[in-house]
Motif scaffolding. Structure first.
Motif, mmCIF file in Angstrom:
data_model
loop_
_atom_site.group_PDB
_atom_site.id
_atom_site.type_symbol
_atom_site.label_atom_id
_atom_site.label_comp_id
_atom_site.label_asym_id
_atom_site.label_seq_id
_atom_site.Cartn_x
_atom_site.Cartn_y
_atom_site.Cartn_z
ATOM 1 N N LYS A 50 -45.369 -11.401 30.409
ATOM 2 C CA LYS A 50 -45.516 -12.074 29.109
ATOM 3 C C LYS A 50 -44.874 -11.198 28.036
ATOM 4 O O LYS A 50 -45.345 -10.095 27.763
ATOM 5 N N HIS A 51 -43.783 -11.701 27.432
ATOM 6 C CA HIS A 51 -43.057 -10.950 26.413
ATOM 7 C C HIS A 51 -43.399 -11.497 25.033
ATOM 8 O O HIS A 51 -43.106 -12.655 24.725
ATOM 9 N N PHE A 52 -44.025 -10.649 24.211
ATOM 10 C CA PHE A 52 -44.487 -11.084 22.895
ATOM 11 C C PHE A 52 -43.567 -10.639 21.755
ATOM 12 O O PHE A 52 -43.947 -10.690 20.594
ATOM 13 N N GLY A 53 -42.359 -10.225 22.101
ATOM 14 C CA GLY A 53 -41.443 -9.745 21.069
ATOM 15 C C GLY A 53 -41.063 -10.784 20.035
ATOM 16 O O GLY A 53 -40.678 -10.433 18.911
ATOM 17 N N TRP A 54 -41.154 -12.060 20.414
ATOM 18 C CA TRP A 54 -40.815 -13.153 19.496
ATOM 19 C C TRP A 54 -42.054 -13.946 19.074
ATOM 20 O O TRP A 54 -41.931 -15.012 18.462
ATOM 21 N N TRP A 106 -43.283 -17.478 21.812
ATOM 22 C CA TRP A 106 -42.614 -17.794 20.547
ATOM 23 C C TRP A 106 -43.632 -18.263 19.499
ATOM 24 O O TRP A 106 -44.257 -19.298 19.657
ATOM 25 N N GLY A 107 -43.800 -17.451 18.474
ATOM 26 C CA GLY A 107 -44.646 -17.844 17.357
ATOM 27 C C GLY A 107 -46.139 -17.756 17.610
ATOM 28 O O GLY A 107 -46.938 -17.946 16.699
ATOM 29 N N SER A 108 -46.534 -17.464 18.837
ATOM 30 C CA SER A 108 -47.958 -17.355 19.171
ATOM 31 C C SER A 108 -48.086 -16.741 20.559
ATOM 32 O O SER A 108 -47.089 -16.507 21.249
ATOM 33 N N ALA A 109 -49.322 -16.512 20.974
ATOM 34 C CA ALA A 109 -49.588 -15.978 22.311
ATOM 35 C C ALA A 109 -49.952 -17.085 23.284
ATOM 36 O O ALA A 109 -50.459 -16.818 24.376
ATOM 37 N N THR A 110 -49.679 -18.337 22.915
ATOM 38 C CA THR A 110 -50.066 -19.469 23.758
ATOM 39 C C THR A 110 -48.883 -20.265 24.295
ATOM 40 O O THR A 110 -49.042 -21.013 25.261
ATOM 41 N N HIS A 111 -47.694 -20.116 23.678
ATOM 42 C CA HIS A 111 -46.539 -20.912 24.082
ATOM 43 C C HIS A 111 -45.299 -20.030 24.261
ATOM 44 O O HIS A 111 -45.093 -19.090 23.485
#
Length: 252
Positions: free
Chosen positions: A197-201, A137-142
């Motif tokens: 890891k889903h980066f859609g959001w 959510w909002g980044s690739a770290t959280h």
């Protein structure tokens, strides 16, 4: 593990082919190129259905040496997702697959999952495996974790053995259709602790707003997912948890 009496067909326990299946639309400038390169490192083939993209998505797919079949829709089917899923499955069947790995254009399997994949497909006991999917959510770290965003707490079936002659069918859901045929669940399978890891959001608030508006356009009454869940997309202060990478055990 869950499932009924195993479907009576011999299971290969070595030399199985792993085919990734994916539906895409207007993925240029997002994750597609990186994802195709990543998939190519651990799958044998890739089958794609493009849902009437208007950008360079098709060209990006064609440039990947692992893409063996690409179906191009002339008209968009976003409001009839089960047909897209079924179309993708049928296209994959034509490639004579052994195992099918369902992937979205913004999902990446963790290194531990990629290292384990061959062991999962070269065994004769299970016909599907489920993974834990985390919504970044909002980044690739959280990733997000709260009452409405907790998919990672109940593993998602994403890998299935293809059994010729078995009846594979999707529920006729306009949105949020399962990534693999629902009838896979009648076969013996297992849940894993391996992660996606889903980066859609993971993009900007503006991107999430557009996705919210798209969902409300196609599901204004909350038939396919609760209106509260849709509204939570706009939460300005969601509960976020830092992602921790895991090492690969020796011998994998």
């Amino acid at each position: 593990m869950s499932g009924l009496e195993p479907f009576r067909i011999p299971r290969k326990i070595s030399g199985n082919k792993l085919t990734a299946i994916m539906q895409v639309r207007n993925e240029e400038g997002r994750y597609l190129e990186t994802l195709l390169a990543d998939l190519s490192s651990f799958v044998d083939e890739i089958v794609i259905v493009d849902d009437a993209s208007t950008d360079a998505t098709v060209a990006i797919c064609k440039a990947s040496r692992k893409v063996v079949k690409l179906v191009e829709n002339e008209g968009r089917l976003f409001g009839c997702e089960w047909r897209l899923r079924q179309m993708l499955w049928r296209a994959a069947e034509e490639t004579e697959p052994d195992w099918l790995l369902a992937v979205d254009a913004d999902e990446f399997y963790e290194d531990a999952a990629k290292a384990e994949m061959r062991s999962l497909i070269n065994q004769g006991e299970y016909d599907w495996f489920a993974f834990r999917k985390y919504d970044f959510w909002g980044s690739a770290t959280h990733y997000r974790e709260d009452a409405l965003w907790n998919l990672h707490q109940r593993p998602t079936v994403a890998l299935a053995r293809y059994l010729p002659g078995y009846h594979y069918a999707y529920p006729q859901w306009a949105q949020h259709a399962p990534r693999l045929p629902l009838t896979c669940s009648a076969l013996p399978g297992a849940q894993t602790e391996l992660r996606i890891k889903h980066f859609g959001w993971a993009g900007s608030a503006e991107e999430r707003l557009r996705k919210y508006e798209r969902h409300m356009q196609f599901d204004p009454d909350g038939k396919w997912r609760s209106l509260a869940h849709y509204a939570s997309i706009l939460d300005p202060n969601p509960r976020l948890v830092r992602w921790e990478e895991r090492g690969i055990s020796k011998g994998e």
